[in-house]
Design an enzyme around this catalytic site. Structure first.
Site, PDB file in Angstrom:
ATOM      1  N   GLU A   1       1.298   3.835   1.977  1.00 37.91           N
ATOM      2  CA  GLU A   1       2.024   4.168   3.197  1.00 37.91           C
ATOM      3  C   GLU A   1       3.209   3.225   3.419  1.00 37.91           C
ATOM      4  OE1 GLU A   1      -2.452   4.453   4.269  1.00 37.91           O
ATOM      5  OE2 GLU A   1      -1.173   3.507   2.749  1.00 37.91           O
TER       6      GLU A   1
ATOM      7  N   HIS B   1       0.846  -1.185   0.000  1.00 35.33           N
ATOM      8  CA  HIS B   1       0.000   0.000   0.000  1.00 35.33           C
ATOM      9  C   HIS B   1       0.887   1.242   0.000  1.00 35.33           C
ATOM     10  CE1 HIS B   1      -3.865  -2.078   1.680  1.00 35.33           C
ATOM     11  NE2 HIS B   1      -3.408  -2.632   0.567  1.00 35.33           N
TER      12      HIS B   1
ATOM     13  N   CYS C   1      -5.427   1.669   6.300  1.00 36.90           N
ATOM     14  CA  CYS C   1      -6.195   0.477   6.667  1.00 36.90           C
ATOM     15  C   CYS C   1      -5.756  -0.033   8.032  1.00 36.90           C
ATOM     16  CB  CYS C   1      -6.041  -0.606   5.608  1.00 36.90           C
ATOM     17  SG  CYS C   1      -4.347  -1.207   5.388  1.00 36.90           S
TER      18      CYS C   1
END
Length: 335
Positions: free
Chosen positions: A67, A65, A93
């Site tokens: 990040e 992802h 998330c």
């Protein structure tokens, strides 16, 4: 939504945060169309004085992802200990999927502030990434509370960035974008001997829209009249991307050799008898955005219904004059 805790004053100037949001949105948009069934997300990591440490995006499903990719970039560069502020387009998330939770990845860094553009709209996950970060003592703030002249534009850009994912994850149906090119008389029909009448800039825009889409929807009439390729040619396409080519062909008029050639071009042609059937099937195929590239009859028929979400009109004004591009959203949709 306001800050989740009482650490509401950012230690960085608003201009720095605005610039970081703009870069996060831009890098996420570069991968729109490549991340299904996940949304496109961008992330910028800053140090305590506002220097950029990493600008990354989620690139494809199953990959890191945004990040986590940004944190990995800092780790590789030896700057992970300098991470202070995380600016991200979508709430990190907080659940285990094909990749670990981004909230936990952020908590494993020295980050103290997190700016989030949009909360997670997915009703099928627990979410709570922002709350998890705030509970750990980080200052968590949202773009909706951002006091800056660019805040409304940044919010609009973020909303459009994730609109296809929001529609799909909440309704199971794709976001329907209708592209329509018109000459200075209002006709969609190119002059005899020509396949288009729009400018080079407009053609590049059209291919950028095609690149962003997970599927293209057209009619058998367009296939028979133009033998269109429906490939991305004016900019690099996403690697290994295989778009669905949804063809409305109630009379089974599309030749088999066209379907074979479309598959050789990397498309996945599927024939449908009506648009409702097509959209339902595309939703089950995790299509977030479908781009309608059709002739006048089908285009007008779709625009007369409530199924479309965005209408992009490219209008030729005259020789030597830039085409006029207008974007309309369907604000009359129900629900």
């Amino acid at each position: 939504m306001g800050a989740l805790n009482d650490l509401t004053s950012s230690s960085l100037p608003a201009g720095v945060i605005a610039d970081a949001f703009a870069r996060a949105i831009a890098v996420a948009a570069d991968y729109a169309g490549a991340t299904s069934p996940n949304p496109p997300v961008g992330c910028v990591l800053l140090d305590a004085v506002g220097n950029s440490l990493a600008v990354e995006a989620h690139r494809k499903a199953g990959d890191l992802h945004a990040e986590a990719r940004a944190i990995a970039a800092c780790n590789a560069a030896g700057t992970i200990d300098r991470i202070h502020t995380v600016v991200v387009t979508l709430e990190p998330c907080n659940h285990h999927g094909r990749t670990p939770p981004c909230a936990e990845a952020i908590l494993a860094t020295p980050a103290r502030e997190v700016w989030i553009a949009e909360t997670d709209p997915n009703p099928r996950v627990d979410g709570g990434g922002a709350a998890r970060l705030a509970a750990a003592g980080l200052s968590v703030r949202f773009l909706s509370e951002f006091d800056h002249p660019d805040a409304s534009r940044l919010a609009a850009d973020t909303e459009r960035l994730i609109a296809p994912f929001v529609k799909w994850v909440t309704t199971g149906l794709p976001f329907v974008t209708v592209k329509q090119a018109l000459d200075d008389t209002g006709s969609m029909i190119p002059p005899v001997g020509h396949r288009t009448f729009t400018s080079e800039t407009s053609l590049t825009l059209a291919h950028r829209m095609r690149r962003r889409a997970d599927a293209i929807l057209t009619g058998s009439g367009t296939i028979l009249a133009d033998n269109p390729e429906f490939t991305v040619r004016r900019l690099p396409d996403h690697p290994d991307k295989r778009r669905i080519l949804a063809i409305l062909d109630r009379g089974s008029r599309v030749p088999a050799d066209y379907l074979t050639e479309a598959a050789r071009r990397g498309l996945r042609p599927i024939l449908f008898s009506d648009i409702g059937e097509a959209l339902t099937r595309l939703g089950t195929e995790s299509v977030h955005e479908v781009l309608v590239e059709a002739g006048p009859i089908l285009t007008s028929a779709i625009l007369a219904t409530d199924i479309w979400d965005e209408h992009v009109t490219i209008r030729k004004i005259g020789d030597g004059t830039p085409d006029r591009v207008t974007v309309s959203r369907n604000h009359n949709k129900k629900g």
